[in-house]
Each structure stands twice: as C-alpha cells, then as structure tokens.
Enzyme design. Structure first.
Site, PDB file in Angstrom:
ATOM      1  N   CYS A  37       4.559  -1.976  -8.598  1.00 45.92           N
ATOM      2  CA  CYS A  37       2.978  -1.677  -8.094  1.00 45.92           C
ATOM      3  C   CYS A  37       3.348  -0.578  -7.111  1.00 45.92           C
ATOM      4  O   CYS A  37       3.463   0.645  -7.439  1.00 45.92           O
ATOM      5  CB  CYS A  37       2.211  -2.838  -7.417  1.00 45.92           C
ATOM      6  SG  CYS A  37       0.599  -2.955  -7.643  1.00 45.92           S
ATOM      7  N   GLU A  44       0.947  -1.195  -0.049  1.00 47.56           N
ATOM      8  CA  GLU A  44      -0.125  -0.024   0.032  1.00 47.56           C
ATOM      9  C   GLU A  44       0.951   0.939  -0.078  1.00 47.56           C
ATOM     10  O   GLU A  44       1.837   1.443   1.053  1.00 47.56           O
ATOM     11  CB  GLU A  44      -0.942  -0.213   1.353  1.00 47.56           C
ATOM     12  CG  GLU A  44      -2.197   0.918   1.236  1.00 47.56           C
ATOM     13  CD  GLU A  44      -3.070   0.200  -0.120  1.00 47.56           C
ATOM     14  OE1 GLU A  44      -3.159  -0.745  -0.374  1.00 47.56           O
ATOM     15  OE2 GLU A  44      -3.001   1.229  -0.719  1.00 47.56           O
ATOM     16  N   SER A  45       0.855   1.915  -1.212  1.00 46.39           N
ATOM     17  CA  SER A  45       2.065   3.110  -1.156  1.00 46.39           C
ATOM     18  C   SER A  45       1.936   4.112  -0.155  1.00 46.39           C
ATOM     19  O   SER A  45       2.645   4.659   0.110  1.00 46.39           O
ATOM     20  CB  SER A  45       1.771   3.493  -2.441  1.00 46.39           C
ATOM     21  OG  SER A  45       0.437   4.244  -2.897  1.00 46.39           O
ATOM     22  N   ILE A 104      -2.550  -6.382  -9.407  1.00 47.70           N
ATOM     23  CA  ILE A 104      -3.436  -6.256  -8.129  1.00 47.70           C
ATOM     24  C   ILE A 104      -3.467  -4.726  -7.747  1.00 47.70           C
ATOM     25  O   ILE A 104      -2.732  -4.113  -7.472  1.00 47.70           O
ATOM     26  CB  ILE A 104      -2.628  -7.193  -6.894  1.00 47.70           C
ATOM     27  CG1 ILE A 104      -2.273  -8.505  -7.149  1.00 47.70           C
ATOM     28  CG2 ILE A 104      -3.550  -7.115  -5.677  1.00 47.70           C
ATOM     29  CD1 ILE A 104      -1.188  -9.211  -6.544  1.00 47.70           C
ATOM     30  N   ARG A 105      -4.733  -4.427  -8.009  1.00 55.54           N
ATOM     31  CA  ARG A 105      -5.182  -3.183  -7.726  1.00 55.54           C
ATOM     32  C   ARG A 105      -3.952  -2.142  -8.382  1.00 55.54           C
ATOM     33  O   ARG A 105      -3.471  -1.219  -7.567  1.00 55.54           O
ATOM     34  CB  ARG A 105      -5.367  -2.574  -6.369  1.00 55.54           C
ATOM     35  CG  ARG A 105      -6.709  -3.368  -5.781  1.00 55.54           C
ATOM     36  CD  ARG A 105      -6.898  -3.226  -4.294  1.00 55.54           C
ATOM     37  NE  ARG A 105      -5.882  -3.901  -3.491  1.00 55.54           N
ATOM     38  CZ  ARG A 105      -4.969  -3.159  -2.839  1.00 55.54           C
ATOM     39  NH1 ARG A 105      -4.806  -2.029  -2.852  1.00 55.54           N
ATOM     40  NH2 ARG A 105      -4.181  -4.086  -2.216  1.00 55.54           N
ATOM     41  N   ARG A 110      -3.626   5.942  -8.976  1.00 59.95           N
ATOM     42  CA  ARG A 110      -3.653   4.547  -8.233  1.00 59.95           C
ATOM     43  C   ARG A 110      -4.783   3.780  -8.723  1.00 59.95           C
ATOM     44  O   ARG A 110      -5.817   4.248  -9.026  1.00 59.95           O
ATOM     45  CB  ARG A 110      -3.749   5.041  -6.743  1.00 59.95           C
ATOM     46  CG  ARG A 110      -2.237   5.597  -6.299  1.00 59.95           C
ATOM     47  CD  ARG A 110      -2.309   5.970  -4.888  1.00 59.95           C
ATOM     48  NE  ARG A 110      -2.641   4.797  -4.064  1.00 59.95           N
ATOM     49  CZ  ARG A 110      -3.133   4.709  -2.856  1.00 59.95           C
ATOM     50  NH1 ARG A 110      -3.325   5.970  -2.156  1.00 59.95           N
ATOM     51  NH2 ARG A 110      -3.214   3.760  -2.259  1.00 59.95           N
ATOM     52  N   GLU A 121       7.259 -10.666  -9.229  1.00 65.05           N
ATOM     53  CA  GLU A 121       7.842 -11.454  -7.946  1.00 65.05           C
ATOM     54  C   GLU A 121       6.902 -12.769  -7.812  1.00 65.05           C
ATOM     55  O   GLU A 121       7.125 -13.392  -7.105  1.00 65.05           O
ATOM     56  CB  GLU A 121       8.025 -10.664  -6.863  1.00 65.05           C
ATOM     57  CG  GLU A 121       6.966 -10.320  -5.766  1.00 65.05           C
ATOM     58  CD  GLU A 121       6.085  -9.243  -6.549  1.00 65.05           C
ATOM     59  OE1 GLU A 121       6.438  -8.681  -7.671  1.00 65.05           O
ATOM     60  OE2 GLU A 121       5.357  -8.591  -5.634  1.00 65.05           O
ATOM     61  N   HIS A 130       3.333  -7.277 -10.894  1.00 67.67           N
ATOM     62  CA  HIS A 130       3.917  -8.007  -9.751  1.00 67.67           C
ATOM     63  C   HIS A 130       4.878  -9.313 -10.116  1.00 67.67           C
ATOM     64  O   HIS A 130       4.545 -10.241 -10.248  1.00 67.67           O
ATOM     65  CB  HIS A 130       2.991  -8.626  -8.850  1.00 67.67           C
ATOM     66  CG  HIS A 130       2.430  -7.887  -7.861  1.00 67.67           C
ATOM     67  ND1 HIS A 130       2.933  -7.560  -6.509  1.00 67.67           N
ATOM     68  CD2 HIS A 130       1.278  -6.825  -7.858  1.00 67.67           C
ATOM     69  CE1 HIS A 130       2.183  -6.532  -5.854  1.00 67.67           C
ATOM     70  NE2 HIS A 130       1.426  -6.228  -6.722  1.00 67.67           N
TER      71      HIS A 130
HETATM   72  N1  GLN Z   1      -3.361  -0.066  -4.963  1.00 66.76           N
HETATM   73  C1  GLN Z   1      -1.963   0.106  -4.402  1.00 66.76           C
HETATM   74  C2  GLN Z   1      -1.486   1.544  -3.877  1.00 66.76           C
HETATM   75  O1  GLN Z   1      -1.734   2.261  -4.660  1.00 66.76           O
HETATM   76  C3  GLN Z   1      -0.915  -0.794  -4.910  1.00 66.76           C
HETATM   77  C4  GLN Z   1      -1.396  -2.207  -5.105  1.00 66.76           C
HETATM   78  C5  GLN Z   1      -0.005  -3.124  -4.983  1.00 66.76           C
HETATM   79  O2  GLN Z   1       1.017  -2.643  -4.650  1.00 66.76           O
HETATM   80  N2  GLN Z   1      -0.564  -4.456  -5.336  1.00 66.76           N
HETATM   81  O3  GLN Z   1      -0.773   1.676  -3.125  1.00 66.76           O
END
Ligand code: GLN
Length: 192
Positions: free
Chosen positions: A78, A47-48, A135-136, A106, A173, A171
C-alpha cells in the site's frame, strides 16, 4: 533469516505477526543501526507522505539503499508501494525511495471505493484466490521495462515485481493468508 519491518508509522505489528507465522524473525526498524544483519525489509501501509518524511528525517534512505544494493528483497504494501516507486502522478515533490521504475497514483480507487475487500486471482501465488484488502489504495499507472506485472484489478496494476522489489497495493498482513509473505521470503533465495 532476519527481516526488518520499517516501523515509522502504519501497519507494523501485523507484518511482524505474519513473519512469525512464516517461521522467520521479524524486527521493527526505525534507526540506521537497526539495519545491521537484515536479510530483507517490508515497508508497510500507512501514510506515504508521513513515512517518506520520517525516512529522510531519520537518515534511513541510505541504509535502505544499502540493503537494496546488497540484493536483499524489499516488499512495499500500500503506502509502501508508493514509497518504492520513482514518482507520484500529480505530486512530483513527494519524497520517495525510487527503487522501482514505477509512476503511482495515490488513493487511486476513488471516493466511492476508498476501502473495500475482494477475492482476487493472483496466479503467481497459486490457484486459490487471494483476499485483497484495499484501504485508500494506490495503483501503478506507468512502469518501465524491468517491471513485471503480477496482478491487476479493474484494469489497474496492483501487484508488481522488479528484481528484488515487490509492491502490492493491498494489505496482505490483514488476512490470514501467508502466501504473499512466503513468496517475498523466497525471493531472497532466488536472486542472482
Ligand atoms: N493512501 C495512502 C498513501 O498514499 C496509502 C494508504 C494505505 O497504506 N492504506 O500513502
């Protein structure tokens, strides 16, 4: 070669495993003194907002900037792509590192496609497609002259490089494909 993985939150151990598979020593870093001797850094997904706050709180902005100034490669995946940027669209107050001249969106792939996987053409990694785990995921909406686009998806920039900075929205990884990590490791040798 010793590469740090910012270990504040998020997908840390998976990046360490990838580095090991590349034959390189990876270490989780969470305090300024742990940056000594690093030859590169990976900022993982997570989560940034959380990671950005912890970077400030733990005094890591300086050590990361020092690595950058020394010419060491830094890869953000991400949330790491968000943190490497200079601005989040619609959220001017978010704490970022700002090493890349990018404006990011984001969760940029919308609710319907919050998380998905797909094979992508990534010519800079060779002919075989690369499995993209989103992922998001964010994307890069605007960027400055120094930024080179390495990959797009549905018309959105999801991989880019600026000098020693490499940012991807997915991702790597979470796949068994080492090519992106290998490319990142090779950046260190090819920098002026
Ligand atoms: N949506 C997250 C963000 O903006 C990033 C998601 C992720 O790293 N998988 O921080």
């Amino acid at each position: 070669m010793k590469i740090g993985v910012l270990a504040l939150q998020g997908a840390v151990s998976e990046h360490l495993d990838m580095l090991k598979a590349c034959g390189v020593e990876g270490v989780g870093v969470r305090a300024p003194e742990e940056f000594a001797g690093l030859e590169g850094l990976i900022i993982p997904g997570g989560e940034s907002t959380t990671i950005g706050r912890l970077i400030e709180k733990r005094g890591l902005k300086g050590p990361i900037a020092e690595l950058w100034d020394k010419g060491m490669p830094i890869m953000g995946t991400c949330a790491g792509l968000v943190l490497l940027g200079r601005e989040v669209a619609g959220c001017p107050g978010q704490q970022l590192l700002g090493h890349m001249d990018t404006v990011v969106v984001r969760n940029g792939f919308g609710r319907q496609r919050e998380s998905f996987e797909t094979d992508m053409a990534m010519p800079f990694l060779g002919k075989a497609p690369f499995r993209g785990v989103f992922i998001r995921a964010p994307y890069i909406a605007r960027f400055g002259e120094g930024v080179e686009v390495l990959g797009s998806m549905e018309g959105r920039v999801i991989a880019a490089r600026q000098g020693r900075g490499l940012a991807v929205a997915f991702h790597p990884e979470l796949t068994g494909d080492l090519r992106l990590h290998q490319y990142f490791l090779s950046m260190g040798k090819n920098l002026p």
